[in-house]
Design a protein around this motif. Sequence first.
Motif, short mmCIF file in Angstrom:
data_model
loop_
_atom_site.label_atom_id
_atom_site.label_comp_id
_atom_site.label_asym_id
_atom_site.label_seq_id
_atom_site.Cartn_x
_atom_site.Cartn_y
_atom_site.Cartn_z
N LEU A 142 0.43 -0.93 -0.04
CA LEU A 142 0.17 -0.17 -0.25
C LEU A 142 1.07 1.19 -0.33
N ASP A 143 2.07 1.12 1.21
CA ASP A 143 3.04 2.43 0.98
C ASP A 143 3.58 2.64 -0.42
N LEU A 144 3.81 1.44 -1.35
CA LEU A 144 4.58 1.59 -2.21
C LEU A 144 3.37 2.51 -3.07
N SER A 145 2.42 1.52 -3.57
CA SER A 145 1.11 2.33 -4.23
C SER A 145 1.24 3.60 -4.45
N SER A 146 1.21 3.97 -3.11
CA SER A 146 0.67 5.52 -2.98
C SER A 146 2.19 6.57 -3.71
N SER A 147 3.98 5.85 -3.48
CA SER A 147 3.83 6.50 -3.94
C SER A 147 4.50 7.20 -5.51
N SER A 148 5.25 8.03 -5.46
CA SER A 148 5.32 7.77 -7.24
C SER A 148 6.25 8.75 -7.50
N GLY A 149 6.04 9.04 -8.91
CA GLY A 149 7.09 9.70 -8.99
C GLY A 149 7.24 10.55 -10.54
N ASN A 150 7.90 11.31 -11.43
CA ASN A 150 7.41 11.73 -13.30
C ASN A 150 8.24 10.48 -13.70
N ASP A 151 7.68 10.61 -15.06
CA ASP A 151 8.06 9.17 -15.59
C ASP A 151 9.67 9.18 -16.13
N ASP A 152 10.38 10.00 -16.23
CA ASP A 152 11.60 10.33 -16.17
C ASP A 152 12.39 9.30 -15.24
N GLN A 153 11.56 10.16 -13.22
CA GLN A 153 12.86 9.15 -12.90
C GLN A 153 12.05 7.61 -12.90
N ILE A 154 11.08 6.94 -12.86
CA ILE A 154 10.49 6.22 -13.37
C ILE A 154 10.99 4.83 -14.05
N ALA A 156 14.63 5.45 -15.14
CA ALA A 156 15.48 6.04 -14.79
C ALA A 156 15.66 4.15 -13.70
N SER A 157 14.45 4.28 -12.82
CA SER A 157 14.18 3.23 -11.97
C SER A 157 14.39 2.13 -12.94
N VAL A 158 13.47 1.81 -13.40
CA VAL A 158 13.10 0.18 -14.23
C VAL A 158 14.48 0.10 -15.02
N ILE A 159 15.28 0.91 -15.38
CA ILE A 159 16.41 0.42 -16.08
C ILE A 159 17.38 -0.08 -14.92
N ALA A 160 18.22 0.22 -13.93
CA ALA A 160 18.38 0.00 -12.42
C ALA A 160 18.21 -0.85 -12.07
N VAL A 180 2.54 3.95 -17.58
CA VAL A 180 2.57 2.89 -17.73
C VAL A 180 4.16 2.43 -18.49
N VAL A 181 4.72 1.57 -18.59
CA VAL A 181 5.53 1.36 -18.85
C VAL A 181 5.55 -0.02 -20.09
N SER A 182 6.43 0.23 -21.12
CA SER A 182 6.57 -0.46 -22.44
C SER A 182 8.09 -0.33 -21.86
N LEU A 183 8.06 -1.86 -22.89
CA LEU A 183 9.12 -2.67 -22.55
C LEU A 183 8.95 -2.98 -23.75
N ARG A 184 10.68 -3.02 -25.10
CA ARG A 184 10.46 -3.67 -26.20
C ARG A 184 12.33 -4.28 -25.76
N GLY A 185 11.98 -5.65 -26.69
CA GLY A 185 13.79 -6.08 -26.97
C GLY A 185 13.51 -7.56 -27.07
N ASN A 186 14.69 -8.74 -26.25
CA ASN A 186 14.24 -10.01 -26.75
C ASN A 186 14.68 -10.49 -25.16
N VAL A 203 8.95 -1.58 -9.05
CA VAL A 203 9.40 0.01 -9.01
C VAL A 203 8.02 1.10 -8.81
N ALA A 204 8.64 1.50 -7.27
CA ALA A 204 7.79 2.77 -7.32
C ALA A 204 7.01 4.11 -8.60
#
Length: 245
Positions: A142-154, A156-160, A180-186, A203-204
């Motif tokens: 619940l705490d994680l879902s309530s946290s937010s950030g801008n798309d650029d931060q998200i 960077a966090s996904v890549i990390a 909404v995170v879009s993933l492309r690749g193999n 990822v928050a």
Amino acid sequence: MSRNVITIDADASVIDAIKTMLSHHISGLPVVDRDGALVGILSDGDFIRRVEVGTEKRRGRWLAMLAGTSQVALDFTRQYGRKVNQIMSPNPITIEEDTPLEQVVQLMESHGVTRFPVMRDKKLVGMVTRTDFMTAIANLRLDLSSSSGNDDQICASVIAALAHAPWRPAALNVSVRDGVVSLRGNIRNDNARKATTVAVENVAGVKRVDDQLVKITYPPPEEDYGGGDFVSLEEEPSTEDDQPL
């Protein structure tokens, strides 16, 4: 842990124990003696093999001999007993208030139990059950879902989050729009796909994962075990010992 622990007297009847468990919606009861000392634990599993519902163990002569008279006598007592002290599990495993959580989990797994009495100076002060883990996870999520950030931060966090995963997608491309995170690749296999989705969902700020990953059959399976391109060894010159006999 739960601090308001409901207990049952060792001399109480089985019916009283059942009524207590049902009325409080609990699946286990610490058993105490007249002085309040912990002497056993009673759980819903102790009522599975009971004569009242016709599920008592029925052994033939040979099976009874193999089990031994002591085990047969113990089974009879637990299946026909009318008092708590006759069907409870004595000498329960206990933990202290400062027992590390990892150790609690290891004890649950190694002993196949779902609850531990918590002691302080040999006195019962609480109970830890599997339900406590569920509650903790729900609160953390619940705490994680309530946290937010801008798309650029998200992004960077996904890549990390995927950077050092051995199953990470190849040629990965990540884009984020309104959480909404879009993933492309193999991707190599279905397990790697699921793991990638789970990593991103943790990822928050991520609201949803748009999986556009493509499953590939190359590189070959040996790549999954840390393999790589095969390197051929230089051919060594033949010697006299290599000549045919």
